[in-house]
Every structure is written in C-alpha cells, then in structure tokens.
Write a protein that holds these residues in place. Sequence first.
Motif, PDB file in Angstrom:
ATOM      1  N   ASN A 186      -4.116  -0.929   1.243  1.00 57.13           N
ATOM      2  CA  ASN A 186      -3.837  -1.680   0.026  1.00 57.13           C
ATOM      3  C   ASN A 186      -3.291  -0.793  -1.090  1.00 57.13           C
ATOM      4  O   ASN A 186      -2.615  -1.280  -1.994  1.00 57.13           O
ATOM      5  N   LEU A 187      -3.571   0.478  -1.027  1.00 58.60           N
ATOM      6  CA  LEU A 187      -3.046   1.407  -2.025  1.00 58.60           C
ATOM      7  C   LEU A 187      -1.600   1.801  -1.747  1.00 58.60           C
ATOM      8  O   LEU A 187      -0.901   2.249  -2.661  1.00 58.60           O
ATOM      9  N   VAL A 188      -1.151   1.659  -0.515  1.00 61.66           N
ATOM     10  CA  VAL A 188       0.207   2.100  -0.175  1.00 61.66           C
ATOM     11  C   VAL A 188       1.131   0.931   0.166  1.00 61.66           C
ATOM     12  O   VAL A 188       2.331   1.142   0.366  1.00 61.66           O
ATOM     13  N   ARG A 189       0.592  -0.283   0.227  1.00 62.22           N
ATOM     14  CA  ARG A 189       1.412  -1.436   0.578  1.00 62.22           C
ATOM     15  C   ARG A 189       2.478  -1.672  -0.484  1.00 62.22           C
ATOM     16  O   ARG A 189       2.166  -1.742  -1.679  1.00 62.22           O
ATOM     17  N   PRO A 190       3.748  -1.792  -0.089  1.00 54.92           N
ATOM     18  CA  PRO A 190       4.810  -2.038  -1.077  1.00 54.92           C
ATOM     19  C   PRO A 190       4.682  -3.425  -1.694  1.00 54.92           C
ATOM     20  O   PRO A 190       4.104  -4.340  -1.097  1.00 54.92           O
ATOM     21  N   ASP A 191       5.228  -3.570  -2.893  1.00 53.17           N
ATOM     22  CA  ASP A 191       5.165  -4.870  -3.547  1.00 53.17           C
ATOM     23  C   ASP A 191       6.132  -5.843  -2.879  1.00 53.17           C
ATOM     24  O   ASP A 191       6.987  -5.458  -2.076  1.00 53.17           O
ATOM     25  N   GLU A 192       5.992  -7.113  -3.202  1.00 51.00           N
ATOM     26  CA  GLU A 192       6.775  -8.153  -2.551  1.00 51.00           C
ATOM     27  C   GLU A 192       8.266  -7.984  -2.807  1.00 51.00           C
ATOM     28  O   GLU A 192       9.086  -8.236  -1.928  1.00 51.00           O
ATOM     29  N   GLU A 193       8.619  -7.547  -4.009  1.00 54.08           N
ATOM     30  CA  GLU A 193      10.036  -7.387  -4.323  1.00 54.08           C
ATOM     31  C   GLU A 193      10.662  -6.332  -3.418  1.00 54.08           C
ATOM     32  O   GLU A 193      11.748  -6.551  -2.850  1.00 54.08           O
ATOM     33  N   ALA A 194       9.988  -5.202  -3.265  1.00 48.69           N
ATOM     34  CA  ALA A 194      10.531  -4.131  -2.432  1.00 48.69           C
ATOM     35  C   ALA A 194      10.668  -4.585  -0.992  1.00 48.69           C
ATOM     36  O   ALA A 194      11.713  -4.376  -0.351  1.00 48.69           O
TER      37      ALA A 194
END
Length: 606
Positions: free
Chosen positions: A97-105
């Motif tokens: 959860n700390l490294v998951r990219p955001d939805e836009e990316a």
Amino acid sequence: MHILPAALAALLSVATATPVAQPKVHQDHARSPYAVKETHFVPRGWTATDDSTDQLLDLKIGLKNKKFADLERHLYEVSLPTHHRYRQHFSKEEVDNLVRPDEEASSLVNEFLQDHGISKEQCRYSSAGDWISAALPVAQVEKMLNTKYSVYKHEDGTTMIRTTEWSLPQHLHEHISTIQPTTAFLRASPKLQTVLESPDADFNEDDWDPPSATDLISVCNFEGVTPACLRLLYGTDDYTPQSPNSSIAFTNYLGEVANRSDASRFLTMFRPDAVSSASMFDQISISGGPVDNGTAGAGYEGNLDIQTIAGQVWPINITSYSTGGSPPFQADLNTPTNTNEPYLVWLEYVLGQQEVEQTISTSYGDDEQTVPQSYAQAVCEGFAQLGLRGVSVLFSSGDFGVGSNDTCYSNDGKNTSMFLPAFPASCPYITAVGGTRGYPEVVAYDTRNGYVSGSGFSNYFAQPAYQKDSGVVDKYVESLNGEYDGLYNKSGRAYPDVAVQGYRYIVIYNGSVITLDGTSASCPTMASTISLVNDALMADGQAPLGFLNPWLYTGAGEKAFTDVVNGSTTGCNTAGFPAAAGWDVASGFGTPQFPTMLDILGLGDS
C-alpha cells in the motif's frame, strides 16, 4: 510482530490485485509530444556490434513511488533501536500500500501501452502494481520509446541488447521512474576472485580429522578457512539455533547453482552434524534459473554460498534463489526473455511472496556507473521494502579495492579520473560486507590474483541519515587530510558497513577441494551470523533485526564488532582507503562478535 499503523489501516481496503481499468484519460495527454527521459553513456569495455529488431525483450516498466519518503521514514523508525516502533515491521500488504501507484499513473501508463497495441492480458503486474512487465519485440519497444537498440558486446564476450537514450510522452515522465532493459549495462558478476589451488592437493575426507582443540590458533588455518574456524573466530560455536521459523536465503545469477552432492561432501568433512542440510535446503527457480540437476560442480559461487551458510547455521532453514539470465545472452524468438536486469526480476518475485526469509545474502555486483541512476534507485527502493518487512539484506562490497587498476575513469564521456563505487553495495538500504584475512584480521588482499576487498563512496546515493547522524564517516574523511580529494564523493553513502573473513575459503567443487578468495565468502558468513542473532530473537518471542544499519551506527557497530585497523583497499593505481581506529571505509566497523551482539540485545543467556 506486525503493528498496523493507523494511517495504513485505512489503506488495507485498497485492492491488491492486477490494476483494474480506469476512466479514459483525455486524448490530449495520450498524444503529448515525446521528450528524452534518460540517456546513459556506454560503459568502458562495451562496443556496439549491430542493430537487432527481430528479437524479444522482457520489458519492465517501473511506476514512480511518490510516497517513498513515507516508506523511508517508516523504515528508519522500525530499524532504529531508540525509536518506540523499533522492530515493529510491516506486513506485505502494508508495504504494498505504500508503493502502489495512484489511479492516474496506472491509468495513463496502461493507456500508453494500449495505444501501442499492448493489452493488459499481455502484461504481468507486480503485487503492488508498481511494475508492469511484457515480452515485446525490439521493434515495438523502439517505437514505444522512440529509440534504437543495438547488440553490445563486452570485451569478455558478454552480449546485451541495449540503447543509450530513450524517450516518453511528456505527461508520463512524472509517473514512470525507469524502463529496462534500456540503458543498464549491469552484469551482476559474482564478487569472487580467481579460483586457487588447495594448500594440500591430497586433502580429502579420508585424511581429514576435525580439530579437537578449542583454541583459535589450533583450529584455524588461515590458508584454508573452515566452518570450525569461522564459528570459533566469531563466537557462534557454542550456540544452537532454537526457533523452527528461522530462515536464511542466498541468491545466485548467471547460471550459478548450489550443488547438493558437493555440499554433502563438504559437510561430511567439516560439519558432519549438518550433512542432512545438503539435501534439505530449498531451491527456487525464478525466470528459468537453473537448479541442481544432480551433476557436481554447477557453480563456484553457488557452492561457496551453500557450504559456507550450512556450515554455520544448521539447522536453520536455507533457501537458494536462482534467477535466470546467464550472459553471454542474446534474446531471440526462441529465447524470448532477456533477464540481464537480475535484481528487478528477483525483487519482483520475492516482494510478491507473503513470507520472506529473515536474512538474505547476495554476492554479486558491478561498477555503479554501469547502470543509470534511475535503475539503481528503483532497485534500491526494492531493498528498502524488504527492510521494512523485517528482512536483513546483505551484499558483498566487491573485490577490486577502490577500483581495478587502469579502469578508474568516469562514464560521462569526460573520462575523469575517479574511484569506482560498486552497486548494489552503494545502496543505503542494504548492509555491505567487506573482507578480511588472517589473525589479527586485516583488510583482505591476495597478491597472486589481485583480489582486494572493495570499498568506496557512492556517486548516486547521498550519505544516509544513520551515517550522517553518527558522524563516523565525516570523521574518517577528515582523517584523510585531503588525500584523494576529487577521486571520490565525500558526501556519498560510504561502504562497507562491516567486514568478515574473505580469503582462502575451502570449498568442494566438482568433488575436489579448492580454495576461493572474495567478499563472496564474506557476505554469506556475515549473513550467517546475523541469521543466528535473528534466531535467538525469535526464540525469545521477539521480531528479527530487519534492516541492520541504523542498529549498527547507533552503537552496535562499536560495541559488538572487533575493529580492523590495518590494511587498505588498494586500487586505481593507489594505496586506496586505509583502515583506521574506529569506523573506516576499508572495513566498516570491523568483524562481528556474536556473544556481544546477544548481550546488547538482552539475550546474553541464549
């Protein structure tokens, strides 16, 4: 023990599966103009031979971790003995959860791939969604990245398909950290020097009688180092592992294999109570990496690792990771996977596992400048994730001192004279292990083959907080009184952190006795000692040490290690960095004393 921070608890509801389809991004973004994302000079020794467009590349796209500052903060807090969260390591899900990219990316990158005819079904996604992989023809990758690949050949015969510059649409620059294979020429060669003849050509199990004495001089022959010597030297000989959940792993690349037959013969001679370990250690193949096929002598490095570790940690569980991609390698339609970025391949696998060994040893590396900084940063951040999950990650420091003679020049087209730091030893989120020899121990060297324990200062990574706060690196630099100014980066991450014997280890290879030099031997020895410490902690119901360096630089290094004050890391046609009283860049804090480690952890009676 996993303590779930409140800030992360709310994130656990976020899906961890393959990224789902996102709303269509405005076409203005999708059609933004290309701009150069990265350039990298061809390292010394490599020459472009010809172009190649009829082959496949296993392309890996790294999405930028925009929350790495948070991850690093958590890493230091759980690794610092004075912090109230010390050793409250994170779970896999919390780290994801700390490294998951955001939805836009995720949406923009997936749209970019789809625009180039690459569907989600063709892609592999890491468990956190921060890496996307796909096997693609070179011609298609060239169009995607607005670049041109060539086959590059090293003077030693190694071949790689690489480019020196690649581009992306401008709107993707802030979302993608690196794409490989592109500009990384890392070969991950073993930190292992020339094979040496055994001091006794007739040495075999029929002649060998284990020493009955308990004094160091009687047990240790430093022209042929054995497990009994290492255990007595570092104080682990009286300790019996107690936790059934203790585990240690080592990694191999380039086709190296740990051979069970050779391991059995070695343990029969030098650690007979551990012979069953030769048949019990786990072998994990990643991306087609070879495993023991029943024939002896599959690899010097693989045999050195298993024999060194099993000789010290029995009965702790041992795992051998074998990652595919053995140079000289040239991908083609029949061999579609180019895995000459071994750390990314290995990290993708191991970070996807729910449970990981508490201690991991790796004896591979190359000059830092053979890889672009973006690649080094991405790999290093992967090691930081392991540390946050409670894994002690150790790497050898190298075998050419401050750099192999007559090769010490910058890779920026200017050919500036400089010492050559090694990677991943220069990564601030791993523990780098240098080599020693003899007794009292001095910085390791061997005049017969040019081996010298490696050391240096990174040109990519700044001096980390644990080094800066302790002041030991700056103090050492001041003691040099300006010597070598301009040849190294005074403000860079300095290594090694510690050192261990790395000279003339006895190894069974292909049924015969040989001796090996190298920090390849030092790293699994230090990892074995840490594994025993972790075992004692776990047997006491405590969490393992995890990332070691904050612990080392806040007192453990000075209290639980024997200072090495003689020798230097010669190289680059210089005397190199000298050992000195206290921490130094030739040997770090020195060599471990296991009983004292237990004492400072409150486990003196273990």
